[in-house]
Design an enzyme around this catalytic site. Structure first.
Site, PDB file in Angstrom:
ATOM      1  N   GLY A   1      45.158  56.396  75.457  1.00 56.14           N
ATOM      2  CA  GLY A   1      46.453  55.746  75.666  1.00 56.14           C
ATOM      3  C   GLY A   1      46.944  55.058  74.399  1.00 56.14           C
ATOM      4  CG  ASN A   2      43.955  54.091  71.674  1.00 56.77           C
ATOM      5  OD1 ASN A   2      43.981  55.044  70.905  1.00 56.77           O
ATOM      6  ND2 ASN A   2      42.931  53.841  72.475  1.00 56.77           N
TER       7      ASN A   2
ATOM      8  CE  LYS B   1      41.718  52.860  84.727  1.00 61.08           C
ATOM      9  NZ  LYS B   1      41.169  52.721  83.399  1.00 61.08           N
TER      10      LYS B   1
ATOM     11  CE  LYS C   1      41.939  59.799  77.259  1.00 60.48           C
ATOM     12  NZ  LYS C   1      41.059  58.679  77.192  1.00 60.48           N
TER      13      LYS C   1
ATOM     14  CE  LYS D   1      37.570  56.267  74.820  1.00 55.93           C
ATOM     15  NZ  LYS D   1      38.548  56.720  75.807  1.00 55.93           N
TER      16      LYS D   1
HETATM   17  P1  ADP Z   1      41.384  54.954  75.273  1.00 58.37           P
HETATM   18  O1  ADP Z   1      42.735  54.405  75.507  1.00 58.37           O
HETATM   19  O2  ADP Z   1      41.303  55.831  74.070  1.00 58.37           O
HETATM   20  O3  ADP Z   1      40.755  55.585  76.492  1.00 58.37           O
HETATM   21  P2  ADP Z   1      39.676  52.604  75.612  1.00 58.37           P
HETATM   22  O4  ADP Z   1      40.295  51.317  75.206  1.00 58.37           O
HETATM   23  O5  ADP Z   1      39.545  52.922  77.050  1.00 58.37           O
HETATM   24  O6  ADP Z   1      40.475  53.723  74.824  1.00 58.37           O
HETATM   25  O7  ADP Z   1      38.225  52.754  74.964  1.00 58.37           O
HETATM   26  C1  ADP Z   1      38.027  52.629  73.562  1.00 58.37           C
HETATM   27  C2  ADP Z   1      37.605  51.200  73.241  1.00 58.37           C
HETATM   28  O8  ADP Z   1      36.234  50.988  73.619  1.00 58.37           O
HETATM   29  C3  ADP Z   1      37.606  50.846  71.774  1.00 58.37           C
HETATM   30  O9  ADP Z   1      38.884  50.431  71.351  1.00 58.37           O
HETATM   31  C4  ADP Z   1      36.598  49.707  71.692  1.00 58.37           C
HETATM   32  O10 ADP Z   1      37.289  48.473  71.664  1.00 58.37           O
HETATM   33  C5  ADP Z   1      35.828  49.787  73.008  1.00 58.37           C
HETATM   34  N1  ADP Z   1      34.360  49.786  72.873  1.00 58.37           N
HETATM   35  C6  ADP Z   1      33.546  49.050  73.658  1.00 58.37           C
HETATM   36  N2  ADP Z   1      32.259  49.251  73.343  1.00 58.37           N
HETATM   37  C7  ADP Z   1      32.239  50.138  72.328  1.00 58.37           C
HETATM   38  C8  ADP Z   1      31.177  50.751  71.581  1.00 58.37           C
HETATM   39  N3  ADP Z   1      29.912  50.498  71.847  1.00 58.37           N
HETATM   40  N4  ADP Z   1      31.517  51.620  70.602  1.00 58.37           N
HETATM   41  C9  ADP Z   1      32.821  51.901  70.359  1.00 58.37           C
HETATM   42  N5  ADP Z   1      33.859  51.348  71.038  1.00 58.37           N
HETATM   43  C10 ADP Z   1      33.584  50.477  72.015  1.00 58.37           C
HETATM   44 MG    MG Z   2      40.217  54.507  78.422  1.00 55.02          MG
END
Ligand code: ADP
Ligand code: MG
Length: 312
Positions: free
Chosen positions: A16-17, A134, A213, A275
């Site tokens: 989403g970012n 969620k 997603k 992920k």
């Molecule tokens: P997206 O919108 O891409 O799904 P999310 O915000 O759901 O992104 O997930 C990515 C985020 O996960 C990163 O921005 C980071 O802040 C967070 N994060 C938490 N723990 C970790 C980790 N161990 N390694 C990398 N990122 C992490």
């Molecule tokens: Mg996410």
């Protein structure tokens, strides 16, 4: 035509970012500007690979929910309709950006792009329906939250609506997607994890839920035979001690290590963990390469030069 068939198939799941950064409100200009970075990477890749793009919709669906709550003159739509709306708006933004980037690279011939409204089947009996967890949409005060017609929960940002996040069972349009890919279309699908539906006899019925997603993308990747599954987000991969003094990014992460590190608290729910889980599920379904990387490094991640590769 023969050469096209030999091209490997890459699925890029955009976070989403990729469209709205954490400090932004999400104007159209911001979203189109943000998209240029990952879409340029994807446009370049499309010369050598067949491409599927999936995307998140968290901030966009939140904004739509806020819009409809600010207006009582028109009837409110359920979440599944808002998800469908975001597939349309984001699909359009990705398509038009991709079209410009392909033209900028001089790739104008034989590149067809299509965004597909996608349904994803979930199980009515999924335990997630009993425990909505969620957070979606805007942040409310405690008093506002109490007057809302749906369950809310206190989160780090304030009170938010919570919905069920059931597991994706199958992508309804997988055959159409396979056909389009065979014909070298670039396919944009499963936006926001897909419109969640349950089977009712031979038809489908939308439900109030959101599907992760990354997990929906992993399911699709398995079902259409993706070769390289790329999960692109706003960090350069998976880190141990993320955000702490000893933070270190991993080049590879095995499924066993993932479970061990999770038990040690390195991977919190709802952010990086889905992920990793998606990468592991893709490998379990027979997939070869899964990598988590930043939206700036999609091309290098495909070549094995960036990101964290999930390995068996
Ligand atoms: P997206 O919108 O891409 O799904 P999310 O915000 O759901 O992104 O997930 C990515 C985020 O996960 C990163 O921005 C980071 O802040 C967070 N994060 C938490 N723990 C970790 C980790 N161990 N390694 C990398 N990122 C992490
Ligand atoms: Mg996410």
């Amino acid at each position: 035509m023969r050469a096209e068939k030999a091209k490997k198939l890459v699925l890029v799941a955009l976070g989403g970012n990729a469209l709205i950064r954490k400090h932004q409100t999400g104007t159209l200009e911001e979203q189109l500007e943000n998209l240029k970075v990952p879409i340029r990477e994807i446009a370049r890749l499309s010369m050598a690979y067949r491409i599927i793009i999936t995307h998140g919709n968290g901030p966009q669906v939140g904004n739509l929910q806020l819009q409809q709550e600010s207006c009582s003159a028109v009837p409110r739509m359920p979440l599944e309709i808002l998800v469908a709306q975001t597939q349309g708006q984001i699909g359009y933004m990705i398509e038009s950006t991709l079209d410009s980037e392909l033209m900028a690279l001089g790739i104008v011939t034989q590149k067809y792009i299509v965004s597909l409204i996608s349904y994803v089947v979930v199980d009515e009996q999924d335990p997630a329906f009993k425990h909505p967890s969620k957070p979606v949409g805007p942040v409310y005060s405690e008093t506002q939250a109490a007057s809302l017609p749906y369950p809310t929960r206190k989160t780090a940002k304030g009170y938010r609506r919570v919905v069920a996040s059931p597991k994706p069972l199958t992508i309804v349009e997988k055959r159409e997607i396979r056909e389009l890919i065979k014909r070298d279309f670039i396919v944009i699908c499963c936006g926001g994890g897909g419109i969640p539906v349950i089977r009712e006899g031979r038809s489908f019925c939308g439900v109030d839920a959101v599907i992760d997603k990354d997990l929906a993308s992993a399911k699709l990747a398995g079902e259409v035979g993706v070769d390289i599954f790329v999960i692109a987000t706003d960090v350069k991969g998976v880190a141990l001690d993320y955000g702490k003094a000893g933070e270190r990014y991993l080049r590879t992460l095995s499924c066993r290590e993932a479970v061990v590190y999770r038990e040690l608290g390195h991977f919190p729910d709802g952010s990086i963990w889905p992920k990793i889980e998606a990468g592991m599920q893709f490998l379990n379904s027979g997939g070869q390469t899964a990598v988590i990387c930043s939206i700036e490094e999609i091309g290098d991640a495909v070549l094995g030069k960036a990101g964290t590769r999930i390995i068996p």
